[in-house]
Design a protein around this motif. Structure first.
Motif, short mmCIF file in Angstrom:
data_model
loop_
_atom_site.label_atom_id
_atom_site.label_comp_id
_atom_site.label_asym_id
_atom_site.label_seq_id
_atom_site.Cartn_x
_atom_site.Cartn_y
_atom_site.Cartn_z
N ILE A 77 0.86 -1.18 0.00
CA ILE A 77 0.00 0.00 0.00
C ILE A 77 0.89 1.24 0.00
O ILE A 77 1.62 1.49 0.97
CB ILE A 77 -0.94 0.01 1.22
N MET A 78 0.85 1.97 -1.10
CA MET A 78 1.71 3.14 -1.25
C MET A 78 1.14 4.33 -0.50
O MET A 78 -0.07 4.45 -0.29
CB MET A 78 1.86 3.49 -2.73
N ALA A 79 2.02 5.24 -0.10
CA ALA A 79 1.57 6.41 0.65
C ALA A 79 0.71 7.34 -0.20
O ALA A 79 -0.16 8.04 0.32
CB ALA A 79 2.78 7.18 1.19
N ASN A 80 0.96 7.34 -1.52
CA ASN A 80 0.16 8.17 -2.42
C ASN A 80 0.29 7.63 -3.84
O ASN A 80 1.12 6.76 -4.13
CB ASN A 80 0.60 9.65 -2.35
N SER A 81 -0.55 8.15 -4.73
CA SER A 81 -0.60 7.63 -6.10
C SER A 81 0.66 7.96 -6.89
O SER A 81 1.00 7.24 -7.83
CB SER A 81 -1.84 8.19 -6.82
N ARG A 82 1.35 9.04 -6.53
CA ARG A 82 2.58 9.38 -7.25
C ARG A 82 3.64 8.30 -7.05
O ARG A 82 4.36 7.93 -7.99
CB ARG A 82 3.11 10.75 -6.77
#
Length: 260
Positions: free
Chosen positions: A16-21
């Motif tokens: 799970i990434m911290a944000n889409s970037r």
């Protein structure tokens, strides 16, 4: 901060990434690098979640140093010779330079340095950059085939940028600079002048991400001393002078690798 969870089979894990970037960087980076080295190609589940194959084998710190250095040199050479694109503008290093310029408004010498770096980057070919190429992100299987993981810092820029992390931190997790730098320089794979500029850029990024000016100055000078050993050049780019040691950084302008 990213989060990882193993599935029941342990053959895959959910990241799970911290944000889409960061997710975009992971997806594009692993795909682009797969043309030159084995990567754990992820599957996107949603805007922040990836399903990633588990890498089997041993981490690079348990592998033969000679094997590791040989493979890293091979990756540099192959990318230099074979990469023809495409290059995605949204992932280019110019975005980092522009964001840092907004962070250091009023710091005249830094603004000048960033202008010089921007011109230099514009005059040089861009290559895929892992962005965090250190031993914990390198694995070897039982046949001694190399695999790279964790591409959330991926971007397109000069190959010299790939070494900046190891020059700045220079610890046991970093690449063996004393072994790989001389052949990279001798064979014309990297330019010393561009290496120094990319190292300075990385140092400024570290300051924005929270490294103190004193620590950054110390690490920068140590890194310059390392590079000088292989070039004979003693008058390499000096650490920038700050108008105030306690100046306020406009971190809201920085999202190249976001804090959220």
């Amino acid at each position: 901060m990213n989060q990882c969870f193993n599935d029941q089979s342990r053959r895959m894990f959910i990241k799970i990434m911290a944000n889409s970037r960061l997710l975009d960087r992971e997806m594009v980076g692993s795909t682009v690098f797969s043309g030159f080295v084995k990567t754990g190609l992820p599957t996107q589940l949603d805007s922040k979640t990836l399903l990633v194959p588990t890498v089997l084998g041993k981490s690079a710190d348990l592998a033969s140093p000679q094997l590791l250095n040989q493979e890293i040199l091979g990756i540099f050479k192959k990318i230099k010779q074979d990469f023809i694109g495409p290059v995605y503008e949204s992932l280019c290093i110019e975005n980092l330079i522009e964001e840092l310029s907004l962070c250091f408004i009023g710091q005249k010498q830094i603004e000048k340095y960033l202008d010089i770096i921007l011109v230099a980057v514009g005059h040089n070919k861009k290559f895929p950059i892992h962005g965090d190429l250190q031993k914990q992100n390198i694995f070897f299987d039982n046949q001694e085939n190399i695999t790279l993981i964790d591409f959330e810092h991926f971007c397109f820029g000069p190959q010299e940028l790939e070494l900046a992390n190891s020059i700045f931190h220079n610890d046991s997790n970093c690449l063996d600079l004393m072994t790989i730098l001389p052949p990279l320089i001798k064979q014309g794979i990297i330019s010393v002048d561009l290496l120094v500029l990319m190292f300075l850029l990385y140092t400024l990024k570290e300051i924005v991400q929270g490294t103190s000016i004193n620590t950054a100055r110390k690490n920068y000078q140590r890194g310059i001393d390392i590079v000088s050993q292989f070039t004979g050049k003693k008058q390499l780019l000096a650490f920038p002078k700050f108008r105030s040691e306690n100046f306020s950084i406009n971190r809201q302008s920085y999202c190249f690798t976001s804090f959220d």
